[in-house]
Scaffold this motif. Sequence first.
Motif, PDB file in Angstrom:
ATOM      1  N   GLU A 166     -17.162  32.541   1.098  1.00 33.75           N
ATOM      2  CA  GLU A 166     -16.496  31.693   2.200  1.00 33.75           C
ATOM      3  C   GLU A 166     -17.048  30.370   2.383  1.00 33.75           C
ATOM      4  O   GLU A 166     -18.226  30.283   2.127  1.00 33.75           O
ATOM      5  CB  GLU A 166     -16.540  32.607   3.639  1.00 33.75           C
TER       6      GLU A 166
ATOM      7  N   ASP B  67       0.547  25.174  -2.687  1.00 35.16           N
ATOM      8  CA  ASP B  67       0.057  24.779  -1.575  1.00 35.16           C
ATOM      9  C   ASP B  67       0.445  25.718  -0.369  1.00 35.16           C
ATOM     10  O   ASP B  67       1.459  26.438  -0.433  1.00 35.16           O
ATOM     11  CB  ASP B  67       0.614  23.312  -0.924  1.00 35.16           C
ATOM     12  N   ARG B  68      -0.428  26.109   0.520  1.00 34.67           N
ATOM     13  CA  ARG B  68      -0.424  27.078   1.306  1.00 34.67           C
ATOM     14  C   ARG B  68      -0.229  26.737   2.909  1.00 34.67           C
ATOM     15  O   ARG B  68      -0.676  25.770   3.194  1.00 34.67           O
ATOM     16  CB  ARG B  68      -1.599  27.825   1.555  1.00 34.67           C
TER      17      ARG B  68
ATOM     18  N   ASP C 251     -19.873  28.570   0.222  1.00 33.56           N
ATOM     19  CA  ASP C 251     -18.817  27.946  -0.503  1.00 33.56           C
ATOM     20  C   ASP C 251     -19.333  28.030  -2.196  1.00 33.56           C
ATOM     21  O   ASP C 251     -19.409  27.369  -2.809  1.00 33.56           O
ATOM     22  CB  ASP C 251     -18.748  26.371  -0.226  1.00 33.56           C
TER      23      ASP C 251
ATOM     24  N   ASP D  60      -3.390  33.038  -3.643  1.00 36.64           N
ATOM     25  CA  ASP D  60      -2.671  32.027  -3.944  1.00 36.64           C
ATOM     26  C   ASP D  60      -2.727  31.581  -5.343  1.00 36.64           C
ATOM     27  O   ASP D  60      -1.489  31.168  -6.197  1.00 36.64           O
ATOM     28  CB  ASP D  60      -3.002  30.874  -3.063  1.00 36.64           C
ATOM     29  N   SER D  61      -3.860  31.427  -5.891  1.00 38.20           N
ATOM     30  CA  SER D  61      -3.896  31.177  -7.405  1.00 38.20           C
ATOM     31  C   SER D  61      -3.419  32.217  -8.459  1.00 38.20           C
ATOM     32  O   SER D  61      -3.040  31.690  -9.276  1.00 38.20           O
ATOM     33  CB  SER D  61      -5.416  31.025  -7.793  1.00 38.20           C
TER      34      SER D  61
ATOM     35  N   HIS E 196      -8.182  34.411   0.024  1.00 44.64           N
ATOM     36  CA  HIS E 196      -6.979  33.995   0.271  1.00 44.64           C
ATOM     37  C   HIS E 196      -6.662  32.919  -0.941  1.00 44.64           C
ATOM     38  O   HIS E 196      -5.435  32.639  -1.510  1.00 44.64           O
ATOM     39  CB  HIS E 196      -6.715  32.836   1.439  1.00 44.64           C
ATOM     40  N   GLU E 197      -7.590  32.206  -1.539  1.00 45.29           N
ATOM     41  CA  GLU E 197      -7.384  31.298  -2.669  1.00 45.29           C
ATOM     42  C   GLU E 197      -7.415  32.154  -3.911  1.00 45.29           C
ATOM     43  O   GLU E 197      -6.186  31.711  -4.660  1.00 45.29           O
ATOM     44  CB  GLU E 197      -8.803  30.422  -2.830  1.00 45.29           C
TER      45      GLU E 197
ATOM     46  N   VAL F 105     -14.549  30.915  -4.639  1.00 41.95           N
ATOM     47  CA  VAL F 105     -13.258  30.870  -4.034  1.00 41.95           C
ATOM     48  C   VAL F 105     -13.102  31.862  -2.997  1.00 41.95           C
ATOM     49  O   VAL F 105     -13.802  32.796  -2.919  1.00 41.95           O
ATOM     50  CB  VAL F 105     -11.957  30.909  -4.855  1.00 41.95           C
ATOM     51  N   ASN F 106     -12.405  31.690  -2.051  1.00 45.50           N
ATOM     52  CA  ASN F 106     -12.252  32.876  -0.947  1.00 45.50           C
ATOM     53  C   ASN F 106     -11.031  33.622  -1.148  1.00 45.50           C
ATOM     54  O   ASN F 106     -10.212  33.286  -2.160  1.00 45.50           O
ATOM     55  CB  ASN F 106     -12.206  32.139   0.504  1.00 45.50           C
TER      56      ASN F 106
END
Length: 136
Positions: free
Chosen positions: A28, A76-77, A36, A46-47, A42-43, A39-40
């Motif tokens: 996160e 894009d989110r 960081d 999406d990816s 959600h990423e 990636v989290n």
Amino acid sequence: MTILVKRNRAQAMQHHVQVRHHTLSVDEPPANGGEDLGVNPHELYDSALGACKALTVLWYARRKQIPLDDIQVAVDRDDSQERQGNYKLKVVMTLTGDLTDAQRNELLAVAGKCPLHKLMTQATTEVTTELAPAPQ
């Protein structure tokens, strides 16, 4: 197939995701208590959609001998209404090659049929979560 997610206890929140013989780092951003270092989730979600569209379009173009030189997919989110049940992903594909307008439109249609697009929009996903037996 089992995907294994294990915490890296040397870091605040980082985990390693093992998929077959591949390892991904997830974390996160600092605002959420992480460092960081990956990636989290959600990423990743999406990816996965962007990657599926890219791979599906490339596979189709090769199969149909469509002169696609390259493909780039941007995702894009808009998660501003996620808590209300509305999660928006906008996908923009850049296709290069000596393509006619008809071929470009054909590849766009194929992108809309990628397996993850269908899964995200047409399937009901059931998730069960349980505890493993406590160590003895």
